[in-house]
Structure formats: structure tokens, C-alpha cells
Design a protein around this motif. Structure first.
Motif, mmCIF file in Angstrom:
data_model
loop_
_atom_site.group_PDB
_atom_site.id
_atom_site.type_symbol
_atom_site.label_atom_id
_atom_site.label_comp_id
_atom_site.label_asym_id
_atom_site.label_seq_id
_atom_site.Cartn_x
_atom_site.Cartn_y
_atom_site.Cartn_z
ATOM 1 N N ASP A 16 38.028 -7.516 -24.040
ATOM 2 C CA ASP A 16 37.377 -8.796 -25.220
ATOM 3 C C ASP A 16 36.207 -9.346 -24.840
ATOM 4 O O ASP A 16 35.147 -9.525 -25.603
ATOM 5 C CB ASP A 16 38.543 -9.514 -25.569
ATOM 6 N N ILE A 17 36.028 -9.589 -23.654
ATOM 7 C CA ILE A 17 34.976 -10.457 -23.054
ATOM 8 C C ILE A 17 34.491 -9.771 -21.700
ATOM 9 O O ILE A 17 35.262 -9.260 -20.747
ATOM 10 C CB ILE A 17 35.068 -11.799 -22.642
ATOM 11 N N ILE A 18 33.254 -9.523 -21.489
ATOM 12 C CA ILE A 18 32.406 -9.140 -20.311
ATOM 13 C C ILE A 18 31.817 -10.570 -19.828
ATOM 14 O O ILE A 18 31.037 -11.029 -20.481
ATOM 15 C CB ILE A 18 31.516 -8.103 -20.615
ATOM 16 N N ALA A 19 32.274 -10.790 -18.584
ATOM 17 C CA ALA A 19 31.611 -12.046 -17.860
ATOM 18 C C ALA A 19 30.550 -11.620 -17.049
ATOM 19 O O ALA A 19 30.792 -10.775 -16.222
ATOM 20 C CB ALA A 19 32.700 -12.927 -17.038
ATOM 21 N N ILE A 20 29.220 -12.361 -17.158
ATOM 22 C CA ILE A 20 28.178 -12.149 -16.280
ATOM 23 C C ILE A 20 28.138 -13.302 -15.248
ATOM 24 O O ILE A 20 28.043 -14.474 -15.629
ATOM 25 C CB ILE A 20 26.970 -11.810 -17.259
ATOM 26 N N GLY A 21 27.706 -13.016 -13.893
ATOM 27 C CA GLY A 21 27.836 -13.870 -12.879
ATOM 28 C C GLY A 21 26.600 -14.782 -13.255
ATOM 29 O O GLY A 21 25.562 -14.368 -13.715
ATOM 30 N N PRO A 22 26.357 -16.102 -12.670
ATOM 31 C CA PRO A 22 25.374 -16.859 -12.611
ATOM 32 C C PRO A 22 24.149 -16.092 -11.988
ATOM 33 O O PRO A 22 23.122 -16.356 -12.299
ATOM 34 C CB PRO A 22 25.693 -18.251 -11.976
ATOM 35 N N ASP A 23 24.245 -15.333 -10.958
ATOM 36 C CA ASP A 23 23.172 -14.713 -10.108
ATOM 37 C C ASP A 23 23.163 -13.292 -10.648
ATOM 38 O O ASP A 23 22.485 -12.597 -10.120
ATOM 39 C CB ASP A 23 23.454 -14.915 -8.710
ATOM 40 N N GLN A 24 23.800 -12.908 -11.648
ATOM 41 C CA GLN A 24 23.509 -11.484 -11.883
ATOM 42 C C GLN A 24 22.339 -11.212 -13.097
ATOM 43 O O GLN A 24 22.421 -11.842 -13.844
ATOM 44 C CB GLN A 24 24.942 -10.948 -12.527
ATOM 45 N N LYS A 25 21.687 -10.302 -12.463
ATOM 46 C CA LYS A 25 20.515 -10.202 -13.465
ATOM 47 C C LYS A 25 20.342 -9.089 -14.444
ATOM 48 O O LYS A 25 19.986 -8.188 -14.507
ATOM 49 C CB LYS A 25 19.257 -9.818 -12.365
ATOM 50 N N PHE A 26 21.661 -9.295 -15.434
ATOM 51 C CA PHE A 26 21.667 -8.209 -16.644
ATOM 52 C C PHE A 26 20.716 -8.932 -17.639
ATOM 53 O O PHE A 26 20.536 -10.077 -18.100
ATOM 54 C CB PHE A 26 23.110 -8.317 -17.250
ATOM 55 N N ASP A 27 20.017 -7.741 -18.548
ATOM 56 C CA ASP A 27 19.396 -8.169 -19.716
ATOM 57 C C ASP A 27 20.627 -7.934 -20.883
ATOM 58 O O ASP A 27 20.876 -7.246 -21.242
ATOM 59 C CB ASP A 27 18.291 -7.319 -19.746
ATOM 60 N N PHE A 50 30.612 -7.580 -4.087
ATOM 61 C CA PHE A 50 31.723 -8.476 -3.296
ATOM 62 C C PHE A 50 31.803 -7.749 -1.931
ATOM 63 O O PHE A 50 32.769 -7.603 -1.220
ATOM 64 C CB PHE A 50 33.292 -8.263 -3.947
ATOM 65 N N ASP A 51 30.589 -7.778 -1.391
ATOM 66 C CA ASP A 51 30.494 -7.199 0.171
ATOM 67 C C ASP A 51 31.084 -8.362 0.995
ATOM 68 O O ASP A 51 32.108 -7.608 1.869
ATOM 69 C CB ASP A 51 28.823 -7.031 0.172
ATOM 70 N N ILE A 52 30.524 -9.402 1.190
ATOM 71 C CA ILE A 52 31.089 -10.412 2.173
ATOM 72 C C ILE A 52 31.551 -11.455 1.361
ATOM 73 O O ILE A 52 30.823 -12.185 0.775
ATOM 74 C CB ILE A 52 30.238 -10.898 3.241
ATOM 75 N N ILE A 53 32.834 -11.839 1.302
ATOM 76 C CA ILE A 53 33.318 -12.856 0.158
ATOM 77 C C ILE A 53 33.068 -14.172 0.744
ATOM 78 O O ILE A 53 33.147 -14.697 1.982
ATOM 79 C CB ILE A 53 35.022 -12.508 0.379
ATOM 80 N N HIS A 54 32.889 -14.855 -0.370
ATOM 81 C CA HIS A 54 32.208 -16.436 0.137
ATOM 82 C C HIS A 54 32.828 -17.116 -1.226
ATOM 83 O O HIS A 54 33.470 -16.562 -2.289
ATOM 84 C CB HIS A 54 30.767 -16.559 0.025
ATOM 85 N N PRO A 55 32.885 -18.544 -1.231
ATOM 86 C CA PRO A 55 33.794 -19.452 -2.159
ATOM 87 C C PRO A 55 33.259 -19.131 -3.603
ATOM 88 O O PRO A 55 33.697 -19.136 -4.659
ATOM 89 C CB PRO A 55 33.366 -20.793 -1.572
ATOM 90 N N GLY A 56 31.620 -18.473 -3.673
ATOM 91 C CA GLY A 56 31.290 -18.502 -4.839
ATOM 92 C C GLY A 56 31.938 -17.282 -5.714
ATOM 93 O O GLY A 56 31.982 -17.007 -6.949
ATOM 94 N N HIS A 57 32.283 -16.301 -5.052
ATOM 95 C CA HIS A 57 33.022 -15.270 -5.737
ATOM 96 C C HIS A 57 34.232 -15.387 -6.266
ATOM 97 O O HIS A 57 34.592 -15.136 -7.489
ATOM 98 C CB HIS A 57 33.514 -14.251 -4.549
ATOM 99 N N GLY A 58 35.091 -16.531 -5.701
ATOM 100 C CA GLY A 58 36.483 -16.856 -6.285
ATOM 101 C C GLY A 58 36.071 -18.051 -7.524
ATOM 102 O O GLY A 58 36.880 -17.798 -8.430
ATOM 103 N N PHE A 59 35.148 -18.617 -7.210
ATOM 104 C CA PHE A 59 34.829 -19.587 -8.499
ATOM 105 C C PHE A 59 34.205 -18.951 -9.705
ATOM 106 O O PHE A 59 34.425 -19.071 -10.732
ATOM 107 C CB PHE A 59 33.702 -20.671 -7.942
ATOM 108 N N PHE A 60 33.400 -17.849 -9.435
ATOM 109 C CA PHE A 60 32.990 -17.148 -10.552
ATOM 110 C C PHE A 60 34.136 -16.324 -11.298
ATOM 111 O O PHE A 60 34.316 -16.352 -12.566
ATOM 112 C CB PHE A 60 31.934 -16.006 -9.891
ATOM 113 N N LEU A 61 34.789 -15.708 -10.594
ATOM 114 C CA LEU A 61 36.010 -15.145 -10.869
ATOM 115 C C LEU A 61 36.976 -15.903 -11.885
ATOM 116 O O LEU A 61 37.588 -15.691 -12.772
ATOM 117 C CB LEU A 61 36.935 -14.178 -10.182
#
Lengths: 153, 153
Positions: free
Chosen positions: B89-100, B10-21
Motif C-alpha cells: 500500500d505504501i513504499i517508504a523512502i528513507g530520509p537519506d535515500q536519494k530517490f527521485d 543495511f550493511d553495518i547496522i546502526h540505530p538509524g536503521h531501526g528508527f527508519f523502519l
């Protein structure tokens, strides 16, 4: 229920934006409604500098902020047109906004807009407490070009 | 009531941040609580790049966003410590987050953390839909030096 109107550019969001909007909303009491008017790109260019983020995206980000009940773009030529439409009880002026308040009161009176203009004087200090400081910091930082290749592809 | 955890820089906030959350919170149903964990400066530096905005200010800005019920800084050395404390209960991973994700599930199981990992796949397009794109745009823009003199004094 009182309606408070606040305006601004909101180019790169920092904690001062949220703090100002909270303080603005408080001016209208416990059940106030806060409507934010976002300056148009053309207005920002004429009065301040080229905005980094376009007006549509700045509007979307402001709508995500907790104190905000509604947000709209302003009009390009007449700053009073949106004030007439919103018809706020209070117009909140930010601590760093350079409005001539007696002049503004006179202009509102001339247009038969009955609203109280209140300057928010409390200010939240942060290391990067303006969009301009964030832009300046980025201009002076060195980044590995690889990171841009990844995000711009 | 389900607790959903989401993480990010969350360095520079953009609409994608709010949408993901928002999408992350929806995963927990109507009365979900969303807790956001902000990556520490040292973690961002090690994995991504130097952050523009420091961790304290990034935390403050995330707390201003509508879907966020709580936000905390992560720990510097053990990414699972905060997960244990929040016990989501849930961990949400963002569409652009590269978790395995299979690996993450295994790591959680090994530590007896009983949580479901769900990837948010919906993505919000904006002209500047990443902090990196905003930084790159600023790097390539020309500004009148006068504007910086005013904001940095």
C-alpha cells in the motif's frame, strides 16, 4: 515468568548475536523475559579491545533486536551489581564467551545471588560471525575515498 | 491491514536503521505489516560501493529487527519486480535515500502498480549514523594485531 539475563559487547551486529539472544531466551521457557546487559566501553577496553561503537549506541542497537525485552548498560567496576538488581532466574553464557562457570557460580553464591548459570552451546555460523571478523575485513578492503567524503561531510 | 515496503542496503547496522523502519511501519497505521527489501550485492556495488557484509547475512540481520515482519532480497535487474510481488500500500523512502520521487511515481504508474510513495523525513542522529561512518572509523582506528589472530583462526 522467568527472567533470563545475557551479557555482551555487541559492537558490530551479526546474525550470531540474534541467534544467541533467542537461544538465551528459550532457556526461560515460553513466557521468558530477556534482559541484556551491555558491557561498558571501559570494560571492553580493559578486557578485549577498543570498541568501535560507543556504549550508548551499542545499547540502542541491542534494544532493536526481536528477542530483547530490556537492555541496560552494566556498571563500570562491579559486574555483580547489575546482576543483583536484575535478579535473573538464569544467566545465559554465549558459546564464545570465556567465563569460568564454576568460579562464576561461586562468586554468585558468595554474594547470595540465587541464579542458574547456563552455557548456550549452539552456534550460528556466518561468513562474518564476529565483530572482530567484520573489523578485520574492513581493515583489508579498499574503498574509493570519495564515498567517505560524502558520508563524513 | 496495510503493507508498507521499505528498502535499503543495511550493511553495518546502526540505530538509524531501526528508527527508519519503525517510522516506515507507522505510515501504515496500528496494524501495519512491514516488508523490507534488501539490496543485492550487485546493486550495492553498482550504485554505492562494495558491501562489507554479503546479501545473505544482511538479510538475516534485518530479520532480527523488531519492526520487521518480513524481509527479502530484491531482484538483480528489475527493481519493480519485487514491488509487484509484494504489492505494498505504501513504499517508504528513507530520509537519506536519494530517490527521485516524481519519477518513481511515474515508473510505478506505467507498470500499473498502485502504491503510495512517502518519504520519511524524521532522522535519528547518532555519533555513527551510517554504515559508511562506521567503516571510515574502523579504517582510521589502530588495533593490536593479536585480536585478529584470535578471531580469524
Amino acid at each position: 515468568m522467568k527472567t533470563v539475563m545475557a551479557t555482551g559487547t555487541f559492537d558490530i551486529i551479526h546474525p550470531g548475536h540474534g541467534f544467541f539472544l533467542e537461544e538465551a531466551k528459550k532457556l526461560g521457557g515460553d513466557d521468558a523475559r530477556l534482559i541484556v546487559v551491555i558491557a561498558r566501553d571501559s570494560t571492553v577496553r580493559a578486557r578485549k579491545r577498543v570498541p568501535v561503537v560507543d556504549e550508548k549506541q551499542r545499547l540502542e542497537v541491542v534494544k532493536m533486536l526481536k528477542p530483547v525485552d530490556e537492555a541496560h548498560l552494566g556498571y563500570e567496576n562491579d559486574m555483580f551489581q547489575i546482576v543483583k538488581e536484575i535478579n535473573p532466574d538464569i544467566i545465559a553464557i554465549g558459546p564464545d564467551q570465556k567465563f569460568d562457570i564454576p568460579q562464576l557460580n561461586e562468586d554468585l553464591k558468595k554474594r547470595n545471588i540465587d541464579t542458574e548459570v547456563i552455557k548456550v552451546t549452539k552456534y550460528k555460523n556466518s561468513p562474518l560471525d564476529s565483530s572482530c571478523k567484520i573489523i578485520s575485513k574492513i581493515k583489508n578492503m579498499e574503498f574509493d575515498e570519495k564515498i567517505f567524503k560524502k558520508c563524513l561531510k
